[in-house]
Design an enzyme around this catalytic site. Structure first.
Site, PDB file in Angstrom:
ATOM      1  N   GLU A 210       0.880  -1.180   0.000  1.00 55.52           N
ATOM      2  CA  GLU A 210       0.000   0.000   0.000  1.00 55.52           C
ATOM      3  C   GLU A 210       0.910   1.219   0.000  1.00 55.52           C
ATOM      4  O   GLU A 210       1.444   1.610   1.040  1.00 55.52           O
ATOM      5  CB  GLU A 210      -0.898  -0.010   1.248  1.00 55.52           C
ATOM      6  N   CYS A 244      -2.205   9.608   2.578  1.00 57.40           N
ATOM      7  CA  CYS A 244      -1.686   9.027   1.329  1.00 57.40           C
ATOM      8  C   CYS A 244      -2.578   9.362   0.139  1.00 57.40           C
ATOM      9  O   CYS A 244      -2.094   9.440  -0.988  1.00 57.40           O
ATOM     10  CB  CYS A 244      -1.542   7.522   1.468  1.00 57.40           C
TER      11      CYS A 244
HETATM   12  P1  NAD Z   1       8.060   4.640   5.211  1.00 55.02           P
HETATM   13  O1  NAD Z   1       8.143   3.838   3.988  1.00 55.02           O
HETATM   14  O2  NAD Z   1       9.191   5.537   5.544  1.00 55.02           O
HETATM   15  O3  NAD Z   1       7.846   3.718   6.508  1.00 55.02           O
HETATM   16  C1  NAD Z   1       6.851   2.709   6.588  1.00 55.02           C
HETATM   17  C2  NAD Z   1       7.376   1.499   7.361  1.00 55.02           C
HETATM   18  O4  NAD Z   1       8.559   1.001   6.762  1.00 55.02           O
HETATM   19  C3  NAD Z   1       7.717   1.778   8.819  1.00 55.02           C
HETATM   20  O5  NAD Z   1       7.223   0.695   9.598  1.00 55.02           O
HETATM   21  C4  NAD Z   1       9.225   1.835   8.846  1.00 55.02           C
HETATM   22  O6  NAD Z   1       9.788   1.396  10.057  1.00 55.02           O
HETATM   23  C5  NAD Z   1       9.612   0.889   7.726  1.00 55.02           C
HETATM   24  N1  NAD Z   1      10.862   1.272   7.068  1.00 55.02           N
HETATM   25  C6  NAD Z   1      11.275   2.527   6.780  1.00 55.02           C
HETATM   26  N2  NAD Z   1      12.470   2.501   6.140  1.00 55.02           N
HETATM   27  C7  NAD Z   1      12.801   1.190   6.020  1.00 55.02           C
HETATM   28  C8  NAD Z   1      13.919   0.500   5.445  1.00 55.02           C
HETATM   29  N3  NAD Z   1      14.936   1.138   4.860  1.00 55.02           N
HETATM   30  N4  NAD Z   1      13.930  -0.847   5.490  1.00 55.02           N
HETATM   31  C9  NAD Z   1      12.905  -1.514   6.066  1.00 55.02           C
HETATM   32  N5  NAD Z   1      11.834  -0.908   6.625  1.00 55.02           N
HETATM   33  C10 NAD Z   1      11.779   0.414   6.618  1.00 55.02           C
HETATM   34  O7  NAD Z   1       6.689   5.432   5.028  1.00 55.02           O
HETATM   35  P2  NAD Z   1       6.093   6.533   5.959  1.00 55.02           P
HETATM   36  O8  NAD Z   1       6.983   7.736   5.943  1.00 55.02           O
HETATM   37  O9  NAD Z   1       5.737   5.939   7.271  1.00 55.02           O
HETATM   38  O10 NAD Z   1       4.726   6.900   5.194  1.00 55.02           O
HETATM   39  C11 NAD Z   1       4.660   7.823   4.170  1.00 55.02           C
HETATM   40  C12 NAD Z   1       4.439   7.155   2.840  1.00 55.02           C
HETATM   41  O11 NAD Z   1       3.494   6.123   2.975  1.00 55.02           O
HETATM   42  C13 NAD Z   1       3.857   8.090   1.787  1.00 55.02           C
HETATM   43  O12 NAD Z   1       4.409   7.785   0.532  1.00 55.02           O
HETATM   44  C14 NAD Z   1       2.374   7.761   1.801  1.00 55.02           C
HETATM   45  O13 NAD Z   1       1.692   8.083   0.626  1.00 55.02           O
HETATM   46  C15 NAD Z   1       2.430   6.288   2.038  1.00 55.02           C
HETATM   47  N6  NAD Z   1       1.203   5.816   2.637  1.00 55.02           N
HETATM   48  C16 NAD Z   1       0.416   4.968   1.948  1.00 55.02           C
HETATM   49  C17 NAD Z   1      -0.775   4.532   2.494  1.00 55.02           C
HETATM   50  C18 NAD Z   1      -1.689   3.597   1.748  1.00 55.02           C
HETATM   51  O14 NAD Z   1      -2.623   3.091   2.371  1.00 55.02           O
HETATM   52  N7  NAD Z   1      -1.485   3.344   0.480  1.00 55.02           N
HETATM   53  C19 NAD Z   1      -1.147   4.958   3.763  1.00 55.02           C
HETATM   54  C20 NAD Z   1      -0.311   5.810   4.442  1.00 55.02           C
HETATM   55  C21 NAD Z   1       0.876   6.226   3.890  1.00 55.02           C
END
Ligand code: NAD
Length: 456
Positions: A210, A244
């Site tokens: 997602e 998002c």
């Molecule tokens: P993110 O990708 O930075 O983090 C999400 C998860 O991934 C966290 O649990 C984090 O600990 C983990 N993570 C981060 N970096 C990592 C790495 N290098 N290796 C492994 N795991 C890692 O995202 P965010 O900043 O929390 O959220 C923002 C993004 O998420 C935006 O692009 C937004 O559009 C998207 N988003 C999508 C939805 C959806 O339902 N489609 C909902 C909310 C947010």
């Protein structure tokens, strides 16, 4: 052949087929049916050729080849179902029972994002539990208060042997992903989505991603302006743009732009007062570095409204940007904050072309009463989901699967679709020891004498 020559050759094939895709012919239902009929005809016309080729390649004995051909030609394959004249297969397998057995995948890993920390971690968990899986959930470390509360409460309420919550950031998630899971459900950025998918590939683990991206909002000149602006600005400003599916940028005519800005100023003042920094109705940006990031986006255009920010209190005013070059920074990355850039196209065909040249969005918003325009967007623009004449609400409907497409994600969930996501459909054919069936199908057993072929 040298690798470069090979890849160039393939490039040509790929670009030819993509052009074919773009001209839209393969969207027509009649065209699809015709292609399938043509394939069926090909099997019939060249039955002997296929038999010989199969025999040469695989040394298939004649009866089995015939069975294979008959399966293709007479319709035991899926083609009649696809064309629409499905035939009952029971004549071949009488007394059989076909069962689709809903099987849980097994151990599910859920990785949540911070912007709606409860919902984005727990909604997938609900679906995974409903489908019968065991679950490990890791909420985002960026919203630690909610993560800590969940870690405290979940073990008090649900079974600790089947459901566990773990806390941690990048290091812990990286370590976690080295383990084998049966399904991974990830919510977050497309960049990290690729890391998660790479990890899943190690064990060929299926996953739902997602993700996010830039969700366009198109508004035409025919709308009820007051209602449309309220709905767009609400979708943009809820959680201070950190949603998002927030409308990322607005597309409208130059004429509409002026009216939209005037109306927005009036509505934002009505909602957040003369001094929006004091408003209790506006959230805060999640981290100071994101305030810096958003501030740098303001340089991409002219500020038509707002533009104030305060790093220390992680605040930014609802802001509208105009005169935004299409290749500027604010039009390249997901904004995820309270900035709404406006770009202008005088007709919707150009707007569709612009959207289609970019990554497929998670959400597409259309503000128009023009049915032809709506249909044209639905037919020609790919997006995770579409909401017509409002924002965000499509994600709240349990009747609709929620998810992205292409760069905005893969797979979907919500309502009964969450159950589907976490369920493997195991096909089961159950046959009895009925002597009549055995007699009717005895020709399948060797030796394959010429006499047996008469029965096919
Ligand atoms: P993110 O990708 O930075 O983090 C999400 C998860 O991934 C966290 O649990 C984090 O600990 C983990 N993570 C981060 N970096 C990592 C790495 N290098 N290796 C492994 N795991 C890692 O995202 P965010 O900043 O929390 O959220 C923002 C993004 O998420 C935006 O692009 C937004 O559009 C998207 N988003 C999508 C939805 C959806 O339902 N489609 C909902 C909310 C947010």
């Amino acid at each position: 052949m040298a690798p470069s020559a090979l890849s160039n050759g393939y490039m040509k094939v790929v670009s030819t087929v993509r052009k074919g895709l773009c001209n839209g012919r393969c969207r027509s239902v009649e065209f699809r049916k015709e292609q399938l009929r043509q394939l069926k005809k090909m099997y019939t016309d060249h039955k002997e050729d296929f038999i010989q080729a199969l025999s040469k390649d695989l040394r298939k004995i004649s009866l089995l080849i015939l069975v294979q051909m008959h399966l293709s030609i007479l319709g035991v394959s899926d083609m009649p179902h696809l064309i629409g004249n499905s035939i009952d297969l029971a004549f071949l397998i009488p007394f059989d029972k076909s069962i689709i057995y809903n099987e849980p995948y097994g151990l599910v890993l859920v990785l949540g994002a911070w912007n709606y920390p409860m919902q984005l971690s727990m909604l997938p968990v609900h679906g995974a539990i409903a489908a019968g899986n065991a679950v490990i959930v890791k909420p985002s470390e960026v919203s630690p208060a909610t993560a800590d509360l969940m870690a405290k409460l979940l073990p008090q309420y649900i079974d600790k042997d089947c459901y566990q919550i773990v806390l941690g950031g990048v290091k812990e998630t990286t370590e976690l992903l080295q383990n084998r899971f049966d399904y991974i459900f990830y919510t977050g950025s497309p960049g990290v989505g690729k890391i998660v998918r790479d990890a899943a590939n190690q064990y060929l683990t299926p996953c739902t991603l997602e993700l996010g991206g830039k969700s366009p909002c198109y508004i035409d000149d025919s709308v009820d302006l007051d209602m449309a602006v309220r709905r767009i600005m609400w979708g943009k400003m809820v959680n201070l743009g950190q949603t998002c599916i927030a409308p990322d940028y607005l597309i409208c005519s130059k004429r509409m732009q002026g009216k939209f800005i005037d109306k927005s100023k009036q509505i934002l003042k009505e909602w957040y007062g003369e001094n929006p920094k004091e408003s209790e109705s506006l959230s805060r940006i999640v981290a100071e570095r994101h305030v810096d990031r958003l501030a740098s986006l303001l340089e991409s255009g002219t500020i038509a409204h707002g533009g104030k920010y305060d790093k220390e209190s992680r605040w930014m005013e609802p802001t509208i940007l105009i005169d935004v070059p299409l290749d500027s920074k604010v039009m390249k990355e997901e904004i995820f904050g309270p900035i709404l850039p406006i770009i202008n196209f005088e007709n919707y065909v150009d707007a569709m072309e612009f959207i289609n040249k970019r990554e497929k969005p998670l959400a597409l918003y259309l503000f128009t009463s023009d049915k032809e325009l709506q249909n044209s967007f639905l037919t020609n623009v790919s997006a995770g989901g579409v909401c017509i004449n409002d924002t965000i609400f499509h994600a709240g409907s349990p009747n609709l699967p929620f998810g992205g497409v292409g760069n905005s994600g893969m797979g979907s969930y919500h309502g009964k679709y969450s159950f589907e996501t976490f369920t493997h459909k195991k096909s089961v054919l159950s046959r009895s020891y009925n002597g009549l069936i055995e007699k009717a199908m005895k020709n399948r057993f060797p030796p394959y004498t010429p006499g047996k072929q008469r029965f096919l």
